[in-house]
Design a protein around this motif. Sequence first.
Motif, PDB file in Angstrom:
ATOM      1  N   SER A  56      72.311  42.539  15.635  1.00 53.63           N
ATOM      2  CA  SER A  56      72.123  42.737  17.070  1.00 53.63           C
ATOM      3  C   SER A  56      71.782  41.429  17.774  1.00 53.63           C
ATOM      4  O   SER A  56      72.190  41.194  18.914  1.00 53.63           O
ATOM      5  N   THR A 115      68.021  50.311  21.211  1.00 50.42           N
ATOM      6  CA  THR A 115      67.375  50.238  19.900  1.00 50.42           C
ATOM      7  C   THR A 115      66.397  49.079  19.767  1.00 50.42           C
ATOM      8  O   THR A 115      65.836  48.876  18.687  1.00 50.42           O
ATOM      9  N   GLU A 139      72.678  54.657  15.359  1.00 45.85           N
ATOM     10  CA  GLU A 139      71.323  54.431  15.858  1.00 45.85           C
ATOM     11  C   GLU A 139      71.251  54.631  17.371  1.00 45.85           C
ATOM     12  O   GLU A 139      70.290  55.219  17.895  1.00 45.85           O
ATOM     13  N   ASP A 140      72.252  54.146  18.101  1.00 46.64           N
ATOM     14  CA  ASP A 140      72.235  54.279  19.556  1.00 46.64           C
ATOM     15  C   ASP A 140      72.392  55.732  19.991  1.00 46.64           C
ATOM     16  O   ASP A 140      71.704  56.190  20.905  1.00 46.64           O
ATOM     17  N   MET A 164      69.199  57.632  19.334  1.00 50.43           N
ATOM     18  CA  MET A 164      68.204  57.353  20.363  1.00 50.43           C
ATOM     19  C   MET A 164      68.547  58.091  21.652  1.00 50.43           C
ATOM     20  O   MET A 164      67.654  58.623  22.341  1.00 50.43           O
ATOM     21  N   THR A 183      74.603  62.967  14.673  1.00 49.01           N
ATOM     22  CA  THR A 183      73.423  62.608  15.465  1.00 49.01           C
ATOM     23  C   THR A 183      72.833  63.796  16.209  1.00 49.01           C
ATOM     24  O   THR A 183      71.976  63.614  17.080  1.00 49.01           O
TER      25      THR A 183
END
Length: 308
Positions: A49, A150, A176-177, A180, A234
């Motif tokens: 990132s 993140t 992950e995004d 979230m 997710t």
Amino acid sequence: MIPCAACGGPLDERPVLRSFDRLYGMSGDYLVAICPACGSGRTLPLVSSDELGGLYPSKYDAHGLPANPVLRRLATTLFERRYRRALASEPFSALAERAPGRLLDVGSGRGDLGVVLGRKGWRVTGLEPSPEAVAEARRRGLESEQGTLTAGPPRAGGYDAVVFSHSLEHVVEPFEDLSMAHRLLQPRGLVLITLPNFGSWQARRFGSRWFHLDLPRHRTHFTERGLETLLRRTGFSGIRLATSTSADGLPMSVQYRLLGHRRLVAGAGRYASIAATLALVPVTVAADKVAGGGDLLHAVAEKPQDAN
């Protein structure tokens, strides 16, 4: 083993596509490895990132507007027109089914979408890693925060909708995004996604010269199966998928095929080129209907009522 960023399965370690930055000419050669399970692709070499910012030039299109007042007005008109039209179709048409509320625009750039949705009554917060883009959005009267989903301190939830408009393909780990985004939504809140369709005929026909491949900035290249699988992984349900035709995908892919890279990078010629591609939309739509499927992929999904 390198996992597929969409479905989580192992990637084929033999890269299928190899290319360079045809849009901005930044140095480097890049590969795309394909998932044998869902058909999605992943750009190699992998980056962290912290390294993402180095893939974007200072004059990245989505981050600013021209300083020249005439060109600024022309650019603003073109971009806002595009989003006004987009609100009538997937995924944004799903917002018309809900009362306006709080919306988080992830990867909001200079705020084009926020301007249009704000006029519809939505309370939009933009989230954008580029300080230049955040400053431009604020100049336009938008609430814009610098950062990503993140990184940084925990963000308060309670959003009615989270939007990834041409941003999910840019992140390092989309799982992950989206996880979230799921946490930040209220029960029955919506996630809306628009990104390039790696399963389209244009992607197959043009290969490494497909405009929407956009190496090295696009880190994941989604197919319908890959995106649907990621949404289910997710925690989302009620998934609706659709495709559409972009204004610039086919004309720019043809340009890459003929010339190898983009011409008319800046100034009046750049915006004249955008206007010309908009005028050619009926032609590109007809081509997609004949060939089968558009070059953009859209998804709308809901956080279940009983989800945490």
